[in-house]
Write an enzyme that holds these catalytic residues in place. Sequence first.
Site, PDB file in Angstrom:
ATOM      1  N   TYR A  85      62.042 -16.792  81.359  1.00 20.14           N
ATOM      2  CA  TYR A  85      63.492 -16.708  81.553  1.00 20.14           C
ATOM      3  C   TYR A  85      64.127 -18.110  81.501  1.00 20.14           C
ATOM      4  O   TYR A  85      65.109 -18.335  80.785  1.00 20.14           O
ATOM      5  CB  TYR A  85      63.747 -16.038  82.899  1.00 20.14           C
ATOM      6  CG  TYR A  85      65.181 -15.993  83.345  1.00 20.14           C
ATOM      7  CD1 TYR A  85      66.118 -15.210  82.671  1.00 20.14           C
ATOM      8  CD2 TYR A  85      65.605 -16.700  84.473  1.00 20.14           C
ATOM      9  CE1 TYR A  85      67.442 -15.152  83.109  1.00 20.14           C
ATOM     10  CE2 TYR A  85      66.915 -16.639  84.912  1.00 20.14           C
ATOM     11  CZ  TYR A  85      67.829 -15.871  84.232  1.00 20.14           C
ATOM     12  OH  TYR A  85      69.133 -15.814  84.658  1.00 20.14           O
TER      13      TYR A  85
HETATM   14  N1  NAP Z   1      72.436 -12.922  89.267  1.00 21.91           N
HETATM   15  C1  NAP Z   1      71.888 -14.120  89.362  1.00 21.91           C
HETATM   16  O1  NAP Z   1      71.317 -14.508  90.409  1.00 21.91           O
HETATM   17  C2  NAP Z   1      71.956 -15.081  88.213  1.00 21.91           C
HETATM   18  C3  NAP Z   1      71.538 -16.404  88.445  1.00 21.91           C
HETATM   19  C4  NAP Z   1      71.595 -17.301  87.379  1.00 21.91           C
HETATM   20  C5  NAP Z   1      72.040 -16.909  86.135  1.00 21.91           C
HETATM   21  N2  NAP Z   1      72.435 -15.613  85.938  1.00 21.91           N
HETATM   22  C6  NAP Z   1      72.898 -15.271  84.594  1.00 21.91           C
HETATM   23  O2  NAP Z   1      74.209 -14.737  84.696  1.00 21.91           O
HETATM   24  C7  NAP Z   1      74.422 -13.781  83.658  1.00 21.91           C
HETATM   25  C8  NAP Z   1      74.917 -12.468  84.272  1.00 21.91           C
HETATM   26  O3  NAP Z   1      73.893 -11.974  85.124  1.00 21.91           O
HETATM   27  P1  NAP Z   1      74.136 -10.762  86.139  1.00 21.91           P
HETATM   28  O4  NAP Z   1      73.373 -11.096  87.356  1.00 21.91           O
HETATM   29  O5  NAP Z   1      75.580 -10.424  86.209  1.00 21.91           O
HETATM   30  O6  NAP Z   1      73.354  -9.595  85.347  1.00 21.91           O
HETATM   31  P2  NAP Z   1      73.381  -7.996  85.512  1.00 21.91           P
HETATM   32  O7  NAP Z   1      74.090  -7.607  86.767  1.00 21.91           O
HETATM   33  O8  NAP Z   1      71.972  -7.552  85.296  1.00 21.91           O
HETATM   34  O9  NAP Z   1      74.277  -7.524  84.267  1.00 21.91           O
HETATM   35  C9  NAP Z   1      73.814  -7.767  82.983  1.00 21.91           C
HETATM   36  C10 NAP Z   1      74.887  -7.421  81.991  1.00 21.91           C
HETATM   37  O10 NAP Z   1      74.416  -7.794  80.685  1.00 21.91           O
HETATM   38  C11 NAP Z   1      74.523  -6.678  79.817  1.00 21.91           C
HETATM   39  N3  NAP Z   1      73.439  -6.787  78.812  1.00 21.91           N
HETATM   40  C12 NAP Z   1      72.113  -6.899  79.015  1.00 21.91           C
HETATM   41  N4  NAP Z   1      71.451  -6.953  77.847  1.00 21.91           N
HETATM   42  C13 NAP Z   1      72.394  -6.882  76.875  1.00 21.91           C
HETATM   43  C14 NAP Z   1      72.369  -6.865  75.457  1.00 21.91           C
HETATM   44  N5  NAP Z   1      71.209  -6.966  74.770  1.00 21.91           N
HETATM   45  N6  NAP Z   1      73.545  -6.753  74.785  1.00 21.91           N
HETATM   46  C15 NAP Z   1      74.716  -6.668  75.452  1.00 21.91           C
HETATM   47  N7  NAP Z   1      74.811  -6.660  76.790  1.00 21.91           N
HETATM   48  C16 NAP Z   1      73.666  -6.763  77.498  1.00 21.91           C
HETATM   49  C17 NAP Z   1      74.425  -5.455  80.711  1.00 21.91           C
HETATM   50  O11 NAP Z   1      75.018  -4.332  80.060  1.00 21.91           O
HETATM   51  P3  NAP Z   1      74.723  -2.796  80.555  1.00 21.91           P
HETATM   52  O12 NAP Z   1      75.460  -2.630  81.873  1.00 21.91           O
HETATM   53  O13 NAP Z   1      75.313  -1.980  79.480  1.00 21.91           O
HETATM   54  O14 NAP Z   1      73.239  -2.684  80.713  1.00 21.91           O
HETATM   55  C18 NAP Z   1      75.199  -5.935  81.931  1.00 21.91           C
HETATM   56  O15 NAP Z   1      76.592  -5.800  81.735  1.00 21.91           O
HETATM   57  C19 NAP Z   1      73.078 -13.630  82.939  1.00 21.91           C
HETATM   58  O16 NAP Z   1      73.097 -14.382  81.745  1.00 21.91           O
HETATM   59  C20 NAP Z   1      72.078 -14.200  83.923  1.00 21.91           C
HETATM   60  O17 NAP Z   1      70.934 -14.713  83.271  1.00 21.91           O
HETATM   61  C21 NAP Z   1      72.417 -14.703  86.950  1.00 21.91           C
END
Ligand code: NAP
Length: 260
Positions: free
Chosen positions: A168
Amino acid sequence: MPIPTSPAGTAAPARSSAAPRVAVVTGGSRGIGRRTVGRLAADGYAVVVGYAGNRAEAEAAVKEAVAGGGGAIAVRADVADEHAVVALFDAAEAEFGGVDAVVHTAGRMHLGPIAELDLAVLDDLHRTNIRGTFAVVQQAARRVRPGGAIVTFSTSVLGLAFPGYGAYAASKGAVEALTLILARELRGRDVTANTVAPGPTATDMFLDGKNEETVARLAAQPPLERLGSTADIAEVVAFLASPAGHWINGQVIRANGGIV
Ligand SMILES: NC(=O)c1ccc[n+]([C@@H]2O[C@H](COP(=O)([O-])OP(=O)(O)OC[C@H]3O[C@@H](n4cnc5c(N)ncnc54)[C@H](OP(=O)(O)O)[C@@H]3O)[C@@H](O)[C@H]2O)c1
């Protein structure tokens, strides 16, 4: 001196000052992207909510944005499918007349020690996180109008180097590299490109598969002694996308409560 043009050969035309700013938010159905949709709508943006498969949540995000007074539509687009990404941006231009902010939150995470990780999982993860980011920012670079902003997503785990995050973190290192280069390639276009790198943030991605003890341990790590919220991160994005944040360019913003 001629104005440098986009790779497509023409710079995106300027927005008429009367029209609302338009944002494309990938991953807008859930988590950080979902909160960002609401936050940008509250700022008066028309928002295109990109999602992978979760149509009900994407439609709910649209409803929330519209209730907040903005225009919004949901468009299904696997970010690693370049044709779907073109259609996502086409929909934004057809519905709202252009694109001023691209917030690319869509991403996936898979944890496992490097010694044991199945390379098929690695390929799958990198397809979304690297290829997907490339496909989205490629369209963004061609289409975002002057005064606009592109925001990608990395992670604070690049600095924290937690065991288990190898695949990741490697994918997010690529996102940081790509975004910094993009900022330089956009010279003369009046469009910024930055990466937001959250720390642990309370979303499905972070919480899924972790027991209470692990969540509590990670929540206690930043000096602010809590998990990040989606609102914490959406505020940072809203600032970067706004005229007030336009002097920030080519940066990685580690929004994480001070975790080291
Ligand atoms: N949460 C954390 O602690 C954290 C920390 C550091 C960085 N991040 C980064 O922040 C960003 C958002 O994370 P999050 O925590 O909000 O994630 P999340 O709650 O798992 O939501 C992921 C989102 O991405 C969409 N998605 C996944 N694969 C996709 C694809 N191939 N094409 C189009 N859409 C796709 C999903 O759509 P569906 O709903 O349709 O599945 C969902 O809307 C990510 O890039 C993650 O790596 C998160």
